[in-house]
Design an enzyme around this catalytic site. Structure first.
Site, mmCIF file in Angstrom:
data_model
loop_
_atom_site.group_PDB
_atom_site.id
_atom_site.type_symbol
_atom_site.label_atom_id
_atom_site.label_comp_id
_atom_site.label_asym_id
_atom_site.label_seq_id
_atom_site.Cartn_x
_atom_site.Cartn_y
_atom_site.Cartn_z
ATOM 1 N N LYS A 79 23.811 38.171 41.255
ATOM 2 C CA LYS A 79 23.511 39.576 40.948
ATOM 3 C C LYS A 79 22.277 39.610 40.051
ATOM 4 C CE LYS A 79 25.746 43.813 39.199
ATOM 5 N NZ LYS A 79 26.976 44.431 38.656
ATOM 6 N N SER A 159 28.686 48.760 40.942
ATOM 7 C CA SER A 159 27.292 48.429 41.013
ATOM 8 C C SER A 159 26.988 47.119 41.727
ATOM 9 C CB SER A 159 26.721 48.365 39.597
ATOM 10 O OG SER A 159 27.291 47.286 38.878
ATOM 11 N N SER A 183 32.795 47.603 38.545
ATOM 12 C CA SER A 183 31.709 47.168 39.433
ATOM 13 C C SER A 183 31.917 45.869 40.187
ATOM 14 C CB SER A 183 30.412 47.049 38.652
ATOM 15 O OG SER A 183 29.832 48.312 38.530
HETATM 16 N N1 GLN Z 1 30.612 52.825 38.361
HETATM 17 C C1 GLN Z 1 30.777 52.670 36.941
HETATM 18 C C2 GLN Z 1 29.561 53.200 36.229
HETATM 19 O O1 GLN Z 1 28.728 53.714 36.870
HETATM 20 C C3 GLN Z 1 31.023 51.233 36.590
HETATM 21 C C4 GLN Z 1 29.799 50.430 36.624
HETATM 22 C C5 GLN Z 1 30.037 48.997 36.251
HETATM 23 O O2 GLN Z 1 31.160 48.536 36.180
HETATM 24 N N2 GLN Z 1 28.937 48.325 35.955
HETATM 25 O O3 GLN Z 1 29.439 53.108 35.041
#
Ligand code: GLN
Length: 493
Positions: A79, A159, A183
């Site tokens: 990532k 994400s 995410s």
């Molecule tokens: N979708 C969540 C956010 O937008 C979690 C993102 C994440 O875990 N990095 O904050």
């Protein structure tokens, strides 16, 4: 010869050890699959030479009769939130475009030390803020899955959407993810793969671009529970460079995998029956209970009364921490610098940040700055911290009655790219089942359960006590064995 790209972590590692194929053959196959899958937009940069060099080192070590590491010969996707020495690291933002770290994150270094190689840096939501992989400066990532009879591009979740897309498409056997509020788990659920977020502190955050430091955790995304256990073992461990790193031994999760759940209690949190959850997801939750019962577990009802306050609290705490963490991107130290003619330092900060951050990142910085401001700190931030403590206490109480909790990972299956952009709040609801475990710092995993009426994957989530990744993995294995999830996306890319 078998198509090596169909193999997962364990099979590659064992095959390389046994001499069934070489690590170079594996890396070459995956490099070709990556090059052939540009339509997914899963990678921001590819690093075929990194994968080949790591593979050659493994093949040479084997020829010399040396002991091979846990990830030996396995090329993975990284990532693009992990700093990689000499390889551009952007967090999918314009502001970090062209930033080439001169150091390696602890987690990625551990993976290389275990014999893994890197296929490339995976796309993500910008600064890991998002649930659909549509906030990346480098464009949307497509899921390899499509609805039956449709060729509409679907979201791989976010994400870690580059990670989920690549692993589901079999252009990488595994990938790293990070999970701040879902995410790893939500994209895993959307794409029919496994992903585990370990207990907060298991994996070092050193060298991982910070979003919300009290929540951020790295973890593996792969196609089986066994593969996650192997890869998590390679990623975890105490790191003196991260002040919140857990000073605990890393258990051999793979060796202790055991899907016999006799004597274990599985808690079903009643507050997770929420309006707006797809019927197919509620059905798969019922099915999950039956599978775990079949594995010997006793099913008990538990209550997590503060569940409905978790998401609002998360959307105060995470932006607050983000606004502070992202203050460092000022045009002086990293990446982009926008210095309009004749302007001063303040103008440079403003111009750089205006040009360098995407809308969702700006929204979080604004919210975070607001909730931390002197007039509103107590009303929002202090309250949210209290709610966080209550959410954590709910889990402590529930774990007096059960060993592991079973819940859906997400309220819906994947959705078409572009269909959720109108209203950020609807997007935030994706993580309603994921966020509570994040606030409490607990290990949590998504495992593929079934396919819905449109041919899209659905996941089930397991949440464990602090440090009990084993309990989560074991219950996940019991589900995996009974779900028999073998569906694959049809290749269109
Ligand atoms: N979708 C969540 C956010 O937008 C979690 C993102 C994440 O875990 N990095 O904050």
């Amino acid at each position: 010869m078998t198509d090596l790209t169909q193999l997962g972590v364990k099979d590659i590692r064992d095959g390389v050890r046994a001499g069934d194929f070489t690590a170079r053959e594996v890396a070459t196959s995956f490099n070709a699959a990556v090059a052939d899958a540009a339509a997914l937009n899963a990678f921001i940069v590819t690093t075929p030479d990194h994968a080949l060099a790591a593979a050659d080192a493994v093949d040479a070590a084997r020829a010399a009769g040396e002991q091979l590491g846990a990830m030996a010969g396995v090329p993975i996707g990284m990532k693009d939130l992990f700093a990689t020495n000499g390889v551009q690291t952007t967090a999918a933002s314009h502001i970090l475009e062209g930033f080439t770290p001169r150091y390696e994150s602890t987690v990625s270094q551990k993976l290389w030390d275990a014999g893994a190689g890197m296929l490339g840096k995976l796309n993500l939501d910008q600064f890991a803020m998002g649930s659909s992989n549509e906030t990346s400066y480098f464009g949307n990532v497509s899921s390899p899955w499509r609805k039956d009879g449709s060729n509409q591009p679907m979201s791989p979740g976010g994400s870690s959407g580059g990670s989920s897309s690549a692993v589901a498409a079999r252009i990488a056997p595994a990938a790293t993810g990070t999970d701040t509020g879902g995410s790893i788990r939500q994209p895993a659920a959307f794409t029919g793969i496994c992903g585990i977020k370990p207990t907060y502190g298991r994996c070092s955050r050193w060298g991982v671009v910070a979003f919300a430091s009290s929540l951020d955790q790295a973890g593996p995304m792969a196609r089986s529970v066994e593969d996650c256990a192997i890869m998590l073992g390679a990623m975890a461990g105490f790191d003196p460079k991260d002040a919140t790193s857990l000073q605990m031994d890393v258990p051999d999760w793979e060796a202790a995998l055991n899907s016999d759940l006799r004597g274990k209690k599985v808690g079903i949190p009643r507050e997770y029956r929420m309006e707006g959850t797809d019927q197919a997801i509620l059905d798969s939750w019922e099915q999950g209970k039956a599978w775990l019962k079949d594995a010997g577990a006793e099913i008990v009802d538990v209550s997590l009364p503060h569940t409905k306050y978790a998401l609002p609290a998360y959307y105060i705490i995470a932006p607050a921490e983000a606004s502070s963490n992202l203050a460092r991107y000022d045009g002086v130290r990293y990446g982009l610098r926008d210095l309009p003619d004749g302007s001063g330092l303040q103008d440079m900060y403003a111009a750089t940040r205006a040009a360098g951050f995407g809308d969702e990142v700006k929204r979080r910085i604004l919210i975070g700055t607001y909730v931390l401001s002197a007039g509103f700190y107590d009303a929002y931030y202090t309250q949210a911290q209290k709610v966080r403590a209550l959410v954590a206490r709910d889990f402590e109480r529930a774990f007096e009655q059960c060993d592991v909790i079973l819940a859906p990972t997400t309220p819906t299956a994947s959705f078409p790219l572009g269909s959720m952009n109108e209203d950020p709040l609807t997007m935030y609801l994706n993580d309603v089942f994921a966020v509570p475990a994040s606030l409490a710092g607990l290990p949590a995993m998504s495992v593929p359960a079934t396919i819905n009426e449109h041919g899209l994957p659905l996941g089930l989530q397991l949440v464990g006590r602090p440090f009990d990744e084993q309990g989560v993995l074991n219950a996940g294995l019991a589900i995996q064995q009974r779900a028999g999830f073998t569906a694959k996306p049809e290749k269109w890319w």
